[in-house]
Scaffold this active site. Structure first.
Site: not given
Length: 281
Positions: A146, A159
């Site tokens: 990501s 994350y």
């Protein structure tokens, strides 16, 4: 690539996180190129529905393996379940997080589960399935990461850190295996239209705005460029380029990332939607 996927890499592919969204799109794309697929996720009914659809559309073999990739022993179980197959392509797409909140507002077990799913399991998958590829001197791995990996950001501590791990792991394996006939691609996602994203929008009381990438386009783009690693930034005008933060120093990059999260109510779309946090996995 449609004619050469199986001949270049092998007859079977595995998609971890393959029940819907980007993972299902990868499975469909691989099957459309003649590759048999193994779908791995927690929800067996959803897996079976996806498998039936792939069989009906493409006539390939499909296996389903219901596993929680965040649990200890999951990758060993997957290796046993596929020990009779020549796995030529492994896509690790599990590990999304659809709730951006302050670090201390999530319990410790949630953070540790994310680290296991996004780091420990990814590394184990690369080791267990990449090793035979290197021995055979053919294969490919896609580690879906990501844009949260580009820099730290408020509400993205765990994350973003795990996705940075995945990005560096993919790039490092590409460097090690590039002369062994094994392609490795770190696929950097921006905001992508998936069931996870829709659920996150609904949970926060917002209507979906339609400004997201199509999972099919994301998967097709990656499959068409498997050999162009180490990094592919989905949807970017410079997909093999560097961080979209460019020449910003680390402090300014972190502040810019944090502003992006805040401006979007906890979900990153980011600069040109390229350093956005993905909830599609």
């Amino acid at each position: 690539m449609a004619e050469t996927l199986t001949s270049t890499y092998g007859p079977w592919g595995i998609v971890a996180g393959g029940s819907d969204g980007v993972g299902a799109a990868f499975a469909q794309g691989m099957a459309s190129r003649g590759m048999n697929v193994v779908l791995v996720a927690r929800r067996l009914p959803v897996l079976e529905a996806c498998a039936d659809d792939i069989r009906a559309q493409h006539g390939v073999e499909v296996r389903t393996v219901a596993l929680d990739l965040g649990s200890p022993g999951a990758l060993a179980a997957l290796a046993r379940a596929t020990s009779d197959l020549e796995v030529g392509l492994f896509v690790y797409n599990a590990g999304g997080d659809d709730r951006s909140v302050a670090f201390l507002d999530k319990d410790l077990d949630t953070h540790l589960g994310l680290v296991h799913r996004n780091c420990v399991a990814v590394l184990e998958a690369a080791y267990r399935f990449g090793g035979p590829m290197v021995d055979r001197k053919r294969g490919a791995m896609v580690l879906v990461t990501s844009g949260a990996a580009w820099a730290g950001g408020a509400t993205l501590a765990a994350y973003g850190a795990t996705k940075a791990f995945d990005l560096i792991l993919a790039e490092s394996l590409w460097a090690e295996w590039r002369d062994s006939g094994v392609d490795v691609l770190g696929l950097v996602l921006g905001r992508t239209d998936t069931p996870s994203l829709r659920r996150a929008e609904e949970a926060q009381g917002r209507a979906y705005d339609g400004k997201s990438a199509d999972p099919k386009d994301v998967a097709e783009e990656a499959l068409d460029h498997l050999a162009e690693g180490p990094t592919w930034i989905s949807g970017s005008s410079t997909p093999t380029g560097g961080s979209p933060f460019g020449g910003l120093n680390r402090r300014h990059a972190v502040l810019a990332m944090s502003r992006s999260v805040s401006a979007l109510g906890g979900k990153l779309a980011g600069k040109e939607e390229q350093h956005g946090r993905s909830v599609s996995e």
